[in-house]
Design a protein around this motif. Structure first.
Motif, PDB file in Angstrom:
ATOM      1  N   ARG A   1     -21.659   2.059  -8.671  1.00  0.00           N
ATOM      2  CA  ARG A   1     -21.464   1.401  -7.275  1.00  0.00           C
ATOM      3  C   ARG A   1     -20.505   0.230  -7.219  1.00  0.00           C
ATOM      4  O   ARG A   1     -19.618   0.207  -6.187  1.00  0.00           O
ATOM      5  CB  ARG A   1     -22.986   0.833  -6.830  1.00  0.00           C
ATOM      6  N   ARG A   2     -20.563  -0.788  -8.030  1.00  0.00           N
ATOM      7  CA  ARG A   2     -19.416  -1.750  -8.161  1.00  0.00           C
ATOM      8  C   ARG A   2     -18.174  -1.000  -8.381  1.00  0.00           C
ATOM      9  O   ARG A   2     -17.250  -1.559  -7.490  1.00  0.00           O
ATOM     10  CB  ARG A   2     -19.692  -2.803  -9.361  1.00  0.00           C
ATOM     11  N   ALA A   3     -17.835  -0.216  -9.162  1.00  0.00           N
ATOM     12  CA  ALA A   3     -16.709   0.424  -9.183  1.00  0.00           C
ATOM     13  C   ALA A   3     -16.104   1.026  -7.854  1.00  0.00           C
ATOM     14  O   ALA A   3     -14.871   1.166  -7.366  1.00  0.00           O
ATOM     15  CB  ALA A   3     -16.766   1.489 -10.389  1.00  0.00           C
ATOM     16  N   ILE A   4     -16.939   1.698  -7.378  1.00  0.00           N
ATOM     17  CA  ILE A   4     -16.509   2.517  -6.014  1.00  0.00           C
ATOM     18  C   ILE A   4     -16.189   1.318  -5.174  1.00  0.00           C
ATOM     19  O   ILE A   4     -15.365   1.576  -4.207  1.00  0.00           O
ATOM     20  CB  ILE A   4     -17.913   3.179  -5.323  1.00  0.00           C
ATOM     21  N   ASN A   5     -17.216   0.474  -4.820  1.00  0.00           N
ATOM     22  CA  ASN A   5     -16.768  -0.805  -3.898  1.00  0.00           C
ATOM     23  C   ASN A   5     -15.567  -1.261  -4.154  1.00  0.00           C
ATOM     24  O   ASN A   5     -14.876  -1.671  -3.194  1.00  0.00           O
ATOM     25  CB  ASN A   5     -18.047  -1.838  -4.008  1.00  0.00           C
ATOM     26  N   THR A   6     -15.102  -1.698  -5.386  1.00  0.00           N
ATOM     27  CA  THR A   6     -14.078  -2.178  -5.656  1.00  0.00           C
ATOM     28  C   THR A   6     -12.819  -1.439  -5.280  1.00  0.00           C
ATOM     29  O   THR A   6     -11.682  -1.767  -4.989  1.00  0.00           O
ATOM     30  CB  THR A   6     -13.744  -2.552  -7.356  1.00  0.00           C
ATOM     31  N   PHE A   7     -12.928  -0.006  -5.870  1.00  0.00           N
ATOM     32  CA  PHE A   7     -11.767   0.963  -5.343  1.00  0.00           C
ATOM     33  C   PHE A   7     -11.695   1.064  -3.962  1.00  0.00           C
ATOM     34  O   PHE A   7     -10.658   0.905  -3.529  1.00  0.00           O
ATOM     35  CB  PHE A   7     -12.435   2.415  -5.788  1.00  0.00           C
ATOM     36  N   THR A   8     -12.943   1.039  -3.083  1.00  0.00           N
ATOM     37  CA  THR A   8     -12.877   1.236  -1.732  1.00  0.00           C
ATOM     38  C   THR A   8     -11.855   0.186  -1.004  1.00  0.00           C
ATOM     39  O   THR A   8     -10.986  -0.097  -0.301  1.00  0.00           O
ATOM     40  CB  THR A   8     -14.007   1.084  -0.972  1.00  0.00           C
ATOM     41  N   LEU A   9     -12.031  -1.248  -1.458  1.00  0.00           N
ATOM     42  CA  LEU A   9     -11.299  -2.286  -1.248  1.00  0.00           C
ATOM     43  C   LEU A   9     -10.041  -2.332  -1.526  1.00  0.00           C
ATOM     44  O   LEU A   9      -9.202  -2.717  -0.745  1.00  0.00           O
ATOM     45  CB  LEU A   9     -12.088  -3.714  -1.602  1.00  0.00           C
ATOM     46  N   LYS A  10      -9.665  -2.008  -2.922  1.00  0.00           N
ATOM     47  CA  LYS A  10      -8.370  -2.096  -3.259  1.00  0.00           C
ATOM     48  C   LYS A  10      -7.453  -0.898  -2.536  1.00  0.00           C
ATOM     49  O   LYS A  10      -6.421  -1.173  -2.346  1.00  0.00           O
ATOM     50  CB  LYS A  10      -8.331  -1.774  -4.829  1.00  0.00           C
ATOM     51  N   ALA A  11      -8.176   0.086  -2.233  1.00  0.00           N
ATOM     52  CA  ALA A  11      -7.506   1.448  -1.670  1.00  0.00           C
ATOM     53  C   ALA A  11      -7.169   0.954  -0.106  1.00  0.00           C
ATOM     54  O   ALA A  11      -6.253   1.227   0.289  1.00  0.00           O
ATOM     55  CB  ALA A  11      -8.298   2.666  -1.763  1.00  0.00           C
ATOM     56  N   ILE A  12      -8.129   0.115   0.624  1.00  0.00           N
ATOM     57  CA  ILE A  12      -7.841  -0.120   1.849  1.00  0.00           C
ATOM     58  C   ILE A  12      -6.571  -1.141   1.947  1.00  0.00           C
ATOM     59  O   ILE A  12      -5.886  -0.852   2.774  1.00  0.00           O
ATOM     60  CB  ILE A  12      -9.085  -0.876   2.598  1.00  0.00           C
ATOM     61  N   ASN A  13      -6.828  -2.110   1.250  1.00  0.00           N
ATOM     62  CA  ASN A  13      -5.494  -3.107   0.889  1.00  0.00           C
ATOM     63  C   ASN A  13      -4.318  -2.434   0.666  1.00  0.00           C
ATOM     64  O   ASN A  13      -3.140  -2.610   1.155  1.00  0.00           O
ATOM     65  CB  ASN A  13      -5.950  -4.146   0.240  1.00  0.00           C
ATOM     66  N   TRP A  14      -4.336  -1.516  -0.332  1.00  0.00           N
ATOM     67  CA  TRP A  14      -3.040  -0.857  -0.762  1.00  0.00           C
ATOM     68  C   TRP A  14      -2.553   0.124   0.365  1.00  0.00           C
ATOM     69  O   TRP A  14      -1.357  -0.058   0.519  1.00  0.00           O
ATOM     70  CB  TRP A  14      -3.364  -0.019  -2.042  1.00  0.00           C
ATOM     71  N   ASN A  15      -3.544   0.766   0.934  1.00  0.00           N
ATOM     72  CA  ASN A  15      -2.911   1.635   2.067  1.00  0.00           C
ATOM     73  C   ASN A  15      -2.360   0.738   3.013  1.00  0.00           C
ATOM     74  O   ASN A  15      -1.274   1.444   3.831  1.00  0.00           O
ATOM     75  CB  ASN A  15      -4.087   2.532   2.566  1.00  0.00           C
ATOM     76  N   LYS A  16      -2.781  -0.344   3.602  1.00  0.00           N
ATOM     77  CA  LYS A  16      -2.351  -1.175   4.575  1.00  0.00           C
ATOM     78  C   LYS A  16      -1.020  -1.582   4.049  1.00  0.00           C
ATOM     79  O   LYS A  16       0.040  -1.547   4.914  1.00  0.00           O
ATOM     80  CB  LYS A  16      -3.150  -2.371   4.736  1.00  0.00           C
ATOM     81  N   GLU A  17      -0.672  -1.833   2.831  1.00  0.00           N
ATOM     82  CA  GLU A  17       0.498  -2.603   2.456  1.00  0.00           C
ATOM     83  C   GLU A  17       1.679  -1.281   2.276  1.00  0.00           C
ATOM     84  O   GLU A  17       2.729  -1.263   2.780  1.00  0.00           O
ATOM     85  CB  GLU A  17       0.568  -3.137   1.063  1.00  0.00           C
ATOM     86  N   GLU A  18       1.315  -0.137   1.971  1.00  0.00           N
ATOM     87  CA  GLU A  18       2.160   1.048   1.614  1.00  0.00           C
ATOM     88  C   GLU A  18       2.440   1.923   2.789  1.00  0.00           C
ATOM     89  O   GLU A  18       3.518   2.201   2.933  1.00  0.00           O
ATOM     90  CB  GLU A  18       1.607   1.911   0.567  1.00  0.00           C
ATOM     91  N   PHE A  19       1.375   1.924   3.494  1.00  0.00           N
ATOM     92  CA  PHE A  19       1.608   2.867   4.720  1.00  0.00           C
ATOM     93  C   PHE A  19       1.151   2.283   6.195  1.00  0.00           C
ATOM     94  O   PHE A  19       1.186   3.131   6.863  1.00  0.00           O
ATOM     95  CB  PHE A  19       0.538   4.253   4.602  1.00  0.00           C
ATOM     96  N   GLY A  20       1.237   1.043   6.085  1.00  0.00           N
ATOM     97  CA  GLY A  20       0.747   0.355   7.260  1.00  0.00           C
ATOM     98  C   GLY A  20      -0.481   0.767   7.996  1.00  0.00           C
ATOM     99  O   GLY A  20      -0.518   0.578   9.384  1.00  0.00           O
ATOM    100  N   ASN A  21      -1.307   0.952   7.056  1.00  0.00           N
ATOM    101  CA  ASN A  21      -2.934   1.214   7.784  1.00  0.00           C
ATOM    102  C   ASN A  21      -2.851   2.259   8.750  1.00  0.00           C
ATOM    103  O   ASN A  21      -3.236   1.968   9.860  1.00  0.00           O
ATOM    104  CB  ASN A  21      -3.291  -0.201   8.333  1.00  0.00           C
ATOM    105  N   ILE A  22      -2.400   3.448   8.213  1.00  0.00           N
ATOM    106  CA  ILE A  22      -2.393   4.371   9.551  1.00  0.00           C
ATOM    107  C   ILE A  22      -3.862   5.204   9.564  1.00  0.00           C
ATOM    108  O   ILE A  22      -3.929   5.991  10.567  1.00  0.00           O
ATOM    109  CB  ILE A  22      -1.365   5.528   9.213  1.00  0.00           C
ATOM    110  N   LEU A  23      -4.594   4.799   8.829  1.00  0.00           N
ATOM    111  CA  LEU A  23      -5.951   5.467   8.922  1.00  0.00           C
ATOM    112  C   LEU A  23      -6.630   5.051  10.142  1.00  0.00           C
ATOM    113  O   LEU A  23      -6.658   4.317  10.864  1.00  0.00           O
ATOM    114  CB  LEU A  23      -6.830   4.991   7.922  1.00  0.00           C
TER     115      LEU A  23
END
Length: 159
Positions: free
Chosen positions: A137-159
């Motif tokens: 559960r902690r790994a998934i939560n950590t991944f989710t937060l990191k992926a959201i921030n990474w996506n915002k930086e790399e792709f401009g948060n197009i989701l």
């Protein structure tokens, strides 16, 4: 190779030959003479890449959306978004004429398959699991937060 005739400053291009000041002056002078304004953009900084490894990598803004004041007064909310490059060395541009509706509540997390083809994505997964192997559960939560921030930086948060 990309045509950098419309790059207006050094920050809009990385790699390759330098930006030619005279060409920049001619280009901006023409746009000023025509009373056009650059609508700017959100999203990835560079809309084109030659997809090479360093030191041969070249990237640039390359595209602009221009408008005159009359058009801008008709569409005051208009904005440009650089979308993610998918199977191309060019980012598509999205010209939206109004602001997107305001979302209520938090947007659910959604994994994007395009992330798998990005070179900086595997470390996001690895970092999320480091130290969390015993707590999924902690790994998934950590991944989710990191992926959201990474996506915002790399792709401009197009989701």
């Amino acid at each position: 190779m990309g045509d950098f005739n419309n790059v207006v400053c050094g920050e809009e291009k990385m790699g390759g030959n330098g930006v030619r000041r005279r060409r920049v002056e001619e280009y901006t002078s023409c746009m000023n003479c025509c009373n056009l304004i650059d609508l700017g953009f959100t999203g990835p900084k560079f809309a084109w890449t030659n997809k090479r490894d360093l030191p041969s990598l070249i990237q640039g803004r390359l595209y602009r959306v221009w408008a005159n004041l009359e058009w801008k007064s008709c569409f005051p909310e208009a904005h440009v978004k650089h979308l993610a490059r998918i199977n191309s060395n060019h980012c598509p541009l999205l010209l939206a004429l109004d602001n997107p509706p305001i979302r209520t509540g938090e947007r659910p997390f959604q994994f994007q398959s395009i992330w798998l083809s990005h070179e900086s994505f595997p470390p996001i997964v690895r970092d999320a699991w480091e130290g969390n192997q015993q707590n999924v559960r902690r790994a998934i939560n950590t991944f989710t937060l990191k992926a959201i921030n990474w996506n915002k930086e790399e792709f401009g948060n197009i989701l």
